[in-house]
Design an enzyme around this catalytic site. Structure first.
Site, PDB file in Angstrom:
ATOM      1  N   GLU A 277       0.856  -1.229  -0.120  1.00 47.31           N
ATOM      2  CA  GLU A 277       0.025   0.117   0.077  1.00 47.31           C
ATOM      3  C   GLU A 277       0.736   1.183  -0.061  1.00 47.31           C
ATOM      4  O   GLU A 277       0.677   2.275  -0.569  1.00 47.31           O
ATOM      5  CB  GLU A 277      -0.724  -0.081   1.278  1.00 47.31           C
ATOM      6  CG  GLU A 277      -1.830  -1.199   0.951  1.00 47.31           C
ATOM      7  CD  GLU A 277      -3.000  -1.028  -0.023  1.00 47.31           C
ATOM      8  OE1 GLU A 277      -3.152  -0.110  -0.597  1.00 47.31           O
ATOM      9  OE2 GLU A 277      -2.776  -2.372  -0.489  1.00 47.31           O
ATOM     10  N   TRP A 280       1.708   1.849  -3.685  1.00 45.96           N
ATOM     11  CA  TRP A 280       0.673   2.530  -4.373  1.00 45.96           C
ATOM     12  C   TRP A 280       0.883   4.146  -4.182  1.00 45.96           C
ATOM     13  O   TRP A 280       0.729   4.828  -5.023  1.00 45.96           O
ATOM     14  CB  TRP A 280      -0.769   2.080  -3.830  1.00 45.96           C
ATOM     15  CG  TRP A 280      -1.068   0.838  -4.443  1.00 45.96           C
ATOM     16  CD1 TRP A 280      -1.206  -0.211  -4.106  1.00 45.96           C
ATOM     17  CD2 TRP A 280      -1.747   0.658  -6.011  1.00 45.96           C
ATOM     18  NE1 TRP A 280      -1.645  -1.290  -5.014  1.00 45.96           N
ATOM     19  CE2 TRP A 280      -2.018  -0.839  -6.145  1.00 45.96           C
ATOM     20  CE3 TRP A 280      -1.613   1.501  -6.950  1.00 45.96           C
ATOM     21  CZ2 TRP A 280      -2.436  -1.059  -7.428  1.00 45.96           C
ATOM     22  CZ3 TRP A 280      -2.191   1.099  -8.217  1.00 45.96           C
ATOM     23  CH2 TRP A 280      -2.528  -0.190  -8.232  1.00 45.96           C
ATOM     24  N   TRP A 308     -20.318  11.992 -20.960  1.00 39.48           N
ATOM     25  CA  TRP A 308     -20.836  12.198 -19.505  1.00 39.48           C
ATOM     26  C   TRP A 308     -22.262  12.584 -19.474  1.00 39.48           C
ATOM     27  O   TRP A 308     -22.744  13.399 -20.595  1.00 39.48           O
ATOM     28  CB  TRP A 308     -19.979  13.233 -18.770  1.00 39.48           C
ATOM     29  CG  TRP A 308     -18.349  12.845 -18.732  1.00 39.48           C
ATOM     30  CD1 TRP A 308     -17.433  13.546 -19.362  1.00 39.48           C
ATOM     31  CD2 TRP A 308     -17.938  11.562 -17.776  1.00 39.48           C
ATOM     32  NE1 TRP A 308     -16.281  12.811 -19.097  1.00 39.48           N
ATOM     33  CE2 TRP A 308     -16.737  11.796 -18.232  1.00 39.48           C
ATOM     34  CE3 TRP A 308     -18.505  10.562 -17.225  1.00 39.48           C
ATOM     35  CZ2 TRP A 308     -15.469  11.029 -17.844  1.00 39.48           C
ATOM     36  CZ3 TRP A 308     -17.423   9.798 -16.678  1.00 39.48           C
ATOM     37  CH2 TRP A 308     -16.216   9.721 -16.812  1.00 39.48           C
ATOM     38  N   ASN A 345     -10.779   2.888   2.356  1.00 43.11           N
ATOM     39  CA  ASN A 345     -10.366   2.797   0.868  1.00 43.11           C
ATOM     40  C   ASN A 345     -11.371   2.175   0.115  1.00 43.11           C
ATOM     41  O   ASN A 345     -11.791   2.311  -1.134  1.00 43.11           O
ATOM     42  CB  ASN A 345      -9.076   2.024   0.814  1.00 43.11           C
ATOM     43  CG  ASN A 345      -8.549   2.008  -0.648  1.00 43.11           C
ATOM     44  OD1 ASN A 345      -8.551   2.893  -1.400  1.00 43.11           O
ATOM     45  ND2 ASN A 345      -8.435   0.831  -1.158  1.00 43.11           N
ATOM     46  N   TRP A 363     -15.217  12.214 -13.543  1.00 40.36           N
ATOM     47  CA  TRP A 363     -14.542  11.868 -12.516  1.00 40.36           C
ATOM     48  C   TRP A 363     -13.871  12.943 -11.710  1.00 40.36           C
ATOM     49  O   TRP A 363     -13.556  13.173 -10.439  1.00 40.36           O
ATOM     50  CB  TRP A 363     -13.498  10.793 -12.793  1.00 40.36           C
ATOM     51  CG  TRP A 363     -12.523  11.055 -13.781  1.00 40.36           C
ATOM     52  CD1 TRP A 363     -12.560  10.904 -15.185  1.00 40.36           C
ATOM     53  CD2 TRP A 363     -11.333  12.092 -13.734  1.00 40.36           C
ATOM     54  NE1 TRP A 363     -11.228  11.343 -15.857  1.00 40.36           N
ATOM     55  CE2 TRP A 363     -10.693  12.024 -14.924  1.00 40.36           C
ATOM     56  CE3 TRP A 363     -10.301  12.103 -12.602  1.00 40.36           C
ATOM     57  CZ2 TRP A 363      -9.410  12.570 -15.118  1.00 40.36           C
ATOM     58  CZ3 TRP A 363      -9.370  12.618 -12.747  1.00 40.36           C
ATOM     59  CH2 TRP A 363      -8.739  13.136 -13.770  1.00 40.36           C
ATOM     60  N   TRP A 386      -8.665   8.345  -8.444  1.00 36.37           N
ATOM     61  CA  TRP A 386      -9.942   8.804  -9.237  1.00 36.37           C
ATOM     62  C   TRP A 386     -10.008   8.271 -10.668  1.00 36.37           C
ATOM     63  O   TRP A 386     -10.663   7.574 -11.366  1.00 36.37           O
ATOM     64  CB  TRP A 386     -10.338  10.196  -9.298  1.00 36.37           C
ATOM     65  CG  TRP A 386     -11.298  10.676  -8.129  1.00 36.37           C
ATOM     66  CD1 TRP A 386     -10.632  11.114  -6.837  1.00 36.37           C
ATOM     67  CD2 TRP A 386     -12.522  10.357  -7.859  1.00 36.37           C
ATOM     68  NE1 TRP A 386     -11.798  11.212  -6.318  1.00 36.37           N
ATOM     69  CE2 TRP A 386     -12.780  10.751  -6.515  1.00 36.37           C
ATOM     70  CE3 TRP A 386     -13.640   9.815  -8.738  1.00 36.37           C
ATOM     71  CZ2 TRP A 386     -14.162  10.648  -6.224  1.00 36.37           C
ATOM     72  CZ3 TRP A 386     -14.992   9.785  -8.213  1.00 36.37           C
ATOM     73  CH2 TRP A 386     -15.155  10.066  -7.054  1.00 36.37           C
TER      74      TRP A 386
END
Ligand SMILES: Cc1cc2nc3c(=O)[nH]c(=O)nc-3n(C[C@H](O)[C@H](O)[C@H](O)COP(=O)(O)OP(=O)(O)OC[C@H]3O[C@@H](n4cnc5c(N)ncnc54)[C@H](O)[C@@H]3O)c2cc1C
Length: 479
Positions: A277, A280, A308, A345, A363, A386
């Site tokens: 993690e 990431w 969209w 998360n 987004w 995102w």
């Protein structure tokens, strides 16, 4: 050159393992820590209100901690270069040190400051500490940045382990010149209307609280991290994200704490899952370095033409922000975010996916809302998160893989404890209906004291229809 050193603190709000402070202490002479509030200098990724709230409290904890070590903390507002020059004149400092930031606007500003001060004869140096690896240093075999996490993290793991953390400096025997600064309140970081009660009840900012949190996590919860990290009702994750963002502790302190836990018998897989993690977090900065507009522009440029959904008056966006979509796991997450400045998360992924796929809203709108409301808001991690959710990022979840928020709830919050905690209106619904109250028979709803449409909203959208529409919109841009 004067013997005083200015240490320009930014997101390294700690004494231990702080290379700029450590080098300043080694240089000899007085050390003066400076925090300059100049949000106008980083316009591309401006922090939001919750981030400012956390920063205020972190600075509040830092001042006395530095003072105990013989280092004054001077707070100022204003352009960095001009303010540093004024402080150099006031203190006779001959050196300015800082730890690096990696957002593109901060990098450009820091480069200008460094060049100018060096030209003026200052010993001006910056140090790496916010990441385990400099974002430009990890390259693939073609000498290019990585686009996928697994090979990136494998390459990181092949590097030597990070150096051991540095001790806090103790400069109590060094006299320091008196320097005028602002009161913390004058930085204007706190909200004018007091919406922050929930944040105050949730967070204790500052280095010593962060270190205590890290130690408690390593001792009590790390061993079960791999099993518990996806269960939003459990305190299964570390909660260290704001501390890491503001540098109340460094990633290598976290790394070495995990190594110590492993030595003490915490299973290897739990340690590796947790370290990945941190990986990431590294990957997010690696991506931001190679895609400076990660917060705005899709890495997969087909998404520039994505159809969209029009949202007149932002009605659906506002319902999502307020946790009134009628989909319990989504709404619970948005309430957790609003009340605590943090969201689990797993639920970030579900709420994000619902916005981008079922509601088909851009987004970037979600990215901005998280930016304003997360205490751990981080330009790199948020933008990567995102883009991952939207399916347009590097190594992202494919767009056609659409989280079903009801199934996600049943799987990761099987008794609905998370939903009940954040949506008390649904507290008495049986487990069977907690993630889909619209499927409950009228009598069950009545017994639970729920009238859909008044106590709790009806779903904003039929989940199956939203999914089908998202998939056909994706067909329109698929190459
Ligand atoms: C849409 C979306 C937006 C996000 N926005 C942010 C953000 O603004 N700031 C932020 O720090 N994280 C963000 N994340 C990543 C992740 O949700 C948080 O880091 C995590 O929930 C923080 O909780 P924790 O400290 O208990 O994590 P733990 O599970 O204890 O993880 C330890 C640390 O690893 C890092 N980390 C964990 N997961 C990730 C991840 N997926 N990406 C990057 N770093 C990670 C964090 O620094 C975290 O503190 C986002 C994820 C998504 C899906």
């Amino acid at each position: 050159m004067g013997d005083a050193t200015l240490v320009w603190l930014r997101r390294d709000l700690r004494l231990t393992d702080n290379p700029a402070l450590d080098q300043a202490a080694r240089r000899g002479g007085p050390v003066i820590a400076v925090y300059l509030h100049a949000p106008e200098e980083t316009p591309q990724y401006p922090p939001g209100a919750a981030s400012h709230w956390y920063l205020h409290h972190s600075l509040k904890a830092l001042g006395p901690a530095l003072a105990q070590a013989g280092i004054p903390l001077v707070l100022r507002r204003g352009p960095a270069l001009a303010t540093l020059r004024a402080l150099i004149r006031a203190t006779g400092a001959g050196a300015v040190y800082w730890n690096r930031l990696y957002e593109p606007d901060a990098v450009a500003r820091d480069r200008t400051v460094k060049q100018a001060l060096r030209t003026e004869g200052l010993d001006c140096r910056s140090f790496p500490t916010a990441l385990l690896h400099e974002p430009w240093a990890v390259r693939n075999q073609a000498d290019r940045p990585y686009r996928a996490f697994t090979p990136f993290w494998r390459a990181c793991r092949r590097q030597p382990p990070p150096a051991a953390p540095l001790p806090a400096p103790d400069l109590r025997d060094r006299p320091v010149p008196a320097v005028e600064g602002l009161d913390l309140a004058a930085l204007g970081l706190l909200p004018r209307t007091p919406w922050d009660t929930g944040l105050r009840n949730t967070w204790q900012a500052g280095e010593s609280a962060a270190l205590a949190r890290l130690e408690a996590f390593a001792a009590d919860r790390l061993a079960r991290y791999a099993q518990d990290r996806d269960r939003p009702a459990e305190p299964g994750t570390s909660g260290l994200s704001p501390a890491l963002h503001f540098g109340e502790l460094s990633p290598r302190q976290v790394w070495w704490q995990v190594m110590a836990a492993r030595e003490a018998g915490v299973p290897e897989d739990a340690c590796e899952t947790f370290l990945s993690e941190l990986g990431w977090r590294e990957f997010a900065h690696h991506l931001l370095w190679s895609h400076p507009d990660l917060g705005d522009a899709p890495v997969d440029d087909r998404f520039g033409a994505f159809p969209w959904r029009p949202d007149p008056g932002d009605g659906w966006l506002h319902a999502w922000q307020a946790g009134r979509t009628g989909i319990p796991l989504v709404d619970a997450g948005m309430h957790e975010l609003w009340q605590t400045g943090w969201m689990h998360n797993r639920v970030r992924m579900v709420t994000g996916s619902f916005l981008v796929k079922h509601l088909r809203l851009p987004w970037q709108r979600g990215e901005r809302w998280f930016r304003d409301t997360l205490v751990d808001w981080d330009a790199a991690s948020n933008a990567m998160g995102w883009q991952w959710v939207a399916g347009c990022g590097a190594d992202a979840a494919p767009y056609f893989r659409i989280f079903n928020p009801v199934r996600q709830g049943e799987r990761f919050d099987p008794q609905g404890r998370y939903v009940r905690r954040w949506l008390p209106a649904l507290a008495n619904l049986p487990d069977k209906y907690i993630h889909a109250p619209w499927t409950a028979p009228e009598a069950v709803l009545r017994r639970a004291g729920v009238t859909l449409g008044s106590d709790y909203p009806c779903p904003l959208i039929d989940l199956r229809l939203g999914r089908e529409q998202a998939l056909s919109a994706f067909q329109a841009i698929k190459g």
